[in-house]
Design an enzyme around this catalytic site. Structure first.
Site, short mmCIF file in Angstrom:
data_model
loop_
_atom_site.label_atom_id
_atom_site.label_comp_id
_atom_site.label_asym_id
_atom_site.label_seq_id
_atom_site.Cartn_x
_atom_site.Cartn_y
_atom_site.Cartn_z
N ARG A 278 64.79 18.37 -25.88
CA ARG A 278 64.10 18.67 -27.15
C ARG A 278 65.09 18.80 -28.30
NH1 ARG A 278 60.62 23.60 -24.71
NH2 ARG A 278 62.68 24.01 -23.86
N SER B 63 47.65 27.99 -26.36
CA SER B 63 48.10 28.42 -27.69
C SER B 63 48.73 27.21 -28.39
CB SER B 63 49.13 29.54 -27.55
OG SER B 63 50.33 29.01 -27.04
N PRO C 266 49.04 9.79 -8.36
CA PRO C 266 49.49 11.01 -7.70
C PRO C 266 50.61 10.78 -6.68
CG PRO C 266 47.10 10.75 -7.55
CD PRO C 266 47.65 9.45 -8.03
N GLY D 115 62.00 16.30 -8.03
CA GLY D 115 60.83 15.42 -7.92
C GLY D 115 61.13 13.93 -7.92
N TYR E 56 46.81 8.20 -17.88
CA TYR E 56 45.97 8.74 -18.97
C TYR E 56 46.63 8.58 -20.34
CZ TYR E 56 48.51 13.20 -17.92
OH TYR E 56 49.46 14.16 -17.71
N PHE F 175 50.71 21.26 -18.65
CA PHE F 175 49.83 22.34 -18.21
C PHE F 175 48.49 21.71 -17.88
CE2 PHE F 175 52.11 24.63 -21.83
CZ PHE F 175 53.10 25.16 -21.02
#
Ligand code: HXC
Ligand code: NAP
Length: 294
Positions: free
Chosen positions: A75, A113, A199, A26, A156, A105
């Site tokens: 991580r 979850s 975008p 990307g 955002y 997501f």
């Protein structure tokens, strides 16, 4: 319009060692390719070694740059340490860290979850923190100056957004880190800036987050005042400038590159966009009529 053309002069990043997280796909790959074209040496990391190897081979053969491809799950702090060690062994020093890796997501929050929430926050917030802390401590410990951290966030991060809440929370944290360390670490000669893209078509953000014909059905481009998606080269131009010496006095800034998307519905009267030219004519006549009465 020349926005899809390289902007900086040849050699603008000559000799700089640039670490790009998520550099195998990307936007990370596009930025990396341009940094290499400008003379940088690259370190690409993400979780999938085979994806990195392919990107590294491609970029090295196209540009002649030296590229180290090393799998690293950002991580995990010990894997980030290992990345730093491998980088120092290969290149001797590091000049720039680009925190670009992310996960996301698009989902109603109540459908996520608690571990899905953690998956995103761990990659975006904890991962960016791990890399910044690891490379930053090394620079500070060795008294090395003229270093740059560039964080790829989202608009955002400051507006918040429904349906991407874990990402919005994490990107907001990365923005806070950018501004905080811009002040705290300036005395060590380390600059921190961020880019907030709108975008830009990529496999990861578009095809995997909103599969099928959903982007077309929702007419994503219609949400952008300039009525087009971003071009990878224009983002790469901005990123190259922000990691180059030309931006030496820019510190703690977030540069938005989104065709005006985040402001689209922000103005109180933005809804008047729905009026036609004849509606405006009618309105002018009505206003004139009212003036005559008072
Ligand atoms: C809801 C999901 C899910 C989905 C997995 N989970 N996919 N929940 N919607 N689509 C849940 C799993 O069930 C599990 O919860 C938990 O999340 C962790 O799942 P893993 O598969 O173990 O996650 P992980 O390996 O950590 O990988 C997650 C990921 C990956 C990195 C997000 O899915 C990914 O690579 N996504 C595509 C790349 C991407 O997101 N790029 C976006 C960058 S763009 P349980 O409870 O079952 O354990 C961007 C800005 C876009 O950030 C702005 C415009 C939209
Ligand atoms: P992408 O191709 O999905 O990029 C994400 C990269 O992060 C992948 O290479 C992925 O590789 C890597 N990654 C994920 N988890 C990782 C982990 N734990 N450790 C190391 N690497 C990890 O998406 P993109 O669209 O190019 O996004 C790049 C950046 O731009 C992101 O920060 C994104 O938030 C931002 N952005 C993009 C858009 C857009 O429209 N494209 C808009 C706003 C912001 P692996 O899965 O192999 O690890």
């Amino acid at each position: 319009m020349q926005y899809d053309k390289p902007m900086l002069a040849e050699g603008s990043l000559s000799g700089k060692v640039v670490v790009v997280t998520g550099g195998g796909t990307g936007l990370g790959k596009s930025m990396s390719r341009y940094f290499a074209e400008l003379g940088a040496h690259l370190v690409l990391c993400s979780r999938k070694q085979e994806v990195l190897d392919q990107a590294a081979e491609e970029i090295a053969s196209e540009t002649g740059a030296e590229v180290l491809a090393q799998a690293c799950d950002i991580r995990k702090y010990d894997e980030v340490e290992a990345l730093k060690e491998a980088t120092l062994e290969r290149f001797g020093s590091v000049d720039v860290l680009v925190n670009n890796a992310a996960g996301n997501f698009v989902s109603p929050t109540e459908r996520l979850s608690h571990s899905a929430f953690d998956a995103i926050i761990d990659i975006v917030l904890k991962g960016s923190k791990n890399c910044t802390l690891c490379f930053g401590k090394d620079w500070i410990g060795k008294g090395q100056k003229d270093k740059v951290v560039l964080n790829i966030i989202t608009t955002y991060a400051w507006t918040g957004s429904p349906f991407v809440v874990p990402s919005a929370m994490a990107k907001a944290g990365v923005l806070a880190m950018t501004r905080s360390l811009a002040v705290e670490w300036a005395k060590y000669g380390i600059r921190q800036n961020a880019i907030a893209p709108g975008p830009f078509p990529t496999e990861g953000a578009w095809n995997r987050l909103m599969p099928g014909n959903i982007p077309d059905r929702l007419n994503v481009v219609n949400q952008i005042p300039l009525r087009r998606a971003g071009d990878h080269q224009e983002l790469s131009n901005l990123a190259a400038y922000l990691i180059s010496d030309f931006s030496a006095y820019i510190n703690g800034e977030v540069v938005t590159i989104d065709g005006g998307e985040w402001l689209q519905d922000a103005g109180q009267l933005a809804f008047l966009e729905q009026l036609s030219s004849s509606d405006w004519d009618d309105m002018a006549q009505m206003i004139k009529g009212l003036k005559g009465k008072s």
